[in-house]
Design an enzyme around this catalytic site. Structure first.
Site, PDB file in Angstrom:
ATOM      1  CG  LEU A 115      -2.091  -1.004   1.137  1.00  0.00           C
ATOM      2  CD1 LEU A 115      -2.911  -0.965   2.414  1.00  0.00           C
ATOM      3  CD2 LEU A 115      -2.993  -0.748  -0.059  1.00  0.00           C
ATOM      4  CB  CYS A 133       1.438  -0.300   7.369  1.00  0.00           C
ATOM      5  SG  CYS A 133       2.327   1.258   7.541  1.00  0.00           S
ATOM      6  CG  HIS A 134      -1.117  -3.402   5.836  1.00  0.00           C
ATOM      7  ND1 HIS A 134      -0.773  -2.189   5.277  1.00  0.00           N
ATOM      8  CD2 HIS A 134      -2.387  -3.271   6.259  1.00  0.00           C
ATOM      9  CE1 HIS A 134      -1.803  -1.363   5.348  1.00  0.00           C
ATOM     10  NE2 HIS A 134      -2.799  -1.999   5.945  1.00  0.00           N
ATOM     11  N   GLY A 135       2.604  -5.758   7.826  1.00  0.00           N
ATOM     12  CA  GLY A 135       3.418  -6.936   8.121  1.00  0.00           C
ATOM     13  C   GLY A 135       4.162  -7.559   6.956  1.00  0.00           C
TER      14      GLY A 135
END
Length: 169
Positions: A115, A133-135
């Site tokens: 992202l 943020c999302h790993g």
């Protein structure tokens, strides 16, 4: 058969067409020229970075086109680790040799391909980069190893100007 003599009228037509063509060019030039990028855009097209002070195992971050670029001087252990990875273990298979021009230097956009976040250096399960943020976990070659990111971090066009300078763009 007699030769046709040039008349004054022929000269006037030719002169009128020539002046009209020059006038049309003079009118069209500003319209065409305004489509070229301005100086500020041209200035962002490339950047030169002095890497003489970067020690092995360290990363610097520079801005290019408004995006962070990670420049890492890799250790021999990091290079060996990146090259030892099996292609079948990678989400987006890409050899380390294809991602670098000089094995010691890794140059890539510092943007997570999930992202667009900026990953943290020297973090994660593979001692490369980690996007909290999302790993997403990236290895020492910037390749995605674990997490939701679909691709490896992008390698921009770059070249070595000399031993201490890298030109990006």
């Amino acid at each position: 058969m007699s030769e046709k003599k040039p008349e004054r009228r022929d000269f006037l037509f030719t002169a009128t067409y020539a002046i009209g063509a020059v006038g049309a060019g003079a009118v069209a030039w500003p319209l065409i020229d305004q489509m070229n990028p301005d100086a500020s855009v041209k200035a962002l097209a490339s950047t030169e970075v002095d890497v003489s002070n970067v020690k092995p195992g360290k990363t610097i971050t520079v801005l290019w086109r408004g995006k962070p670029v990670f420049i890492r001087r890799r250790t021999q252990e990091e290079i060996a680790e990146a090259r030892a990875v099996k292609m079948e273990d990678l989400i987006h298979p890409e050899k380390d040799e294809d991602r670098v021009q000089n094995p010691e230097w890794l140059v890539m956009l510092g943007v997570c391909t999930h992202l667009g976040c900026v990953p943290l250096n020297d973090k994660g399960d593979y001692d490369g980069w980690f996007c909290p943020c999302h790993g997403s976990h990236y290895d020492t070659s910037g390749r995605i190893r674990k997490g939701p990111a679909p691709w490896n971090m992008e390698v921009p066009k770059y070249e070595f100007v000399n031993a201490n300078t890298i030109k990006i763009g």
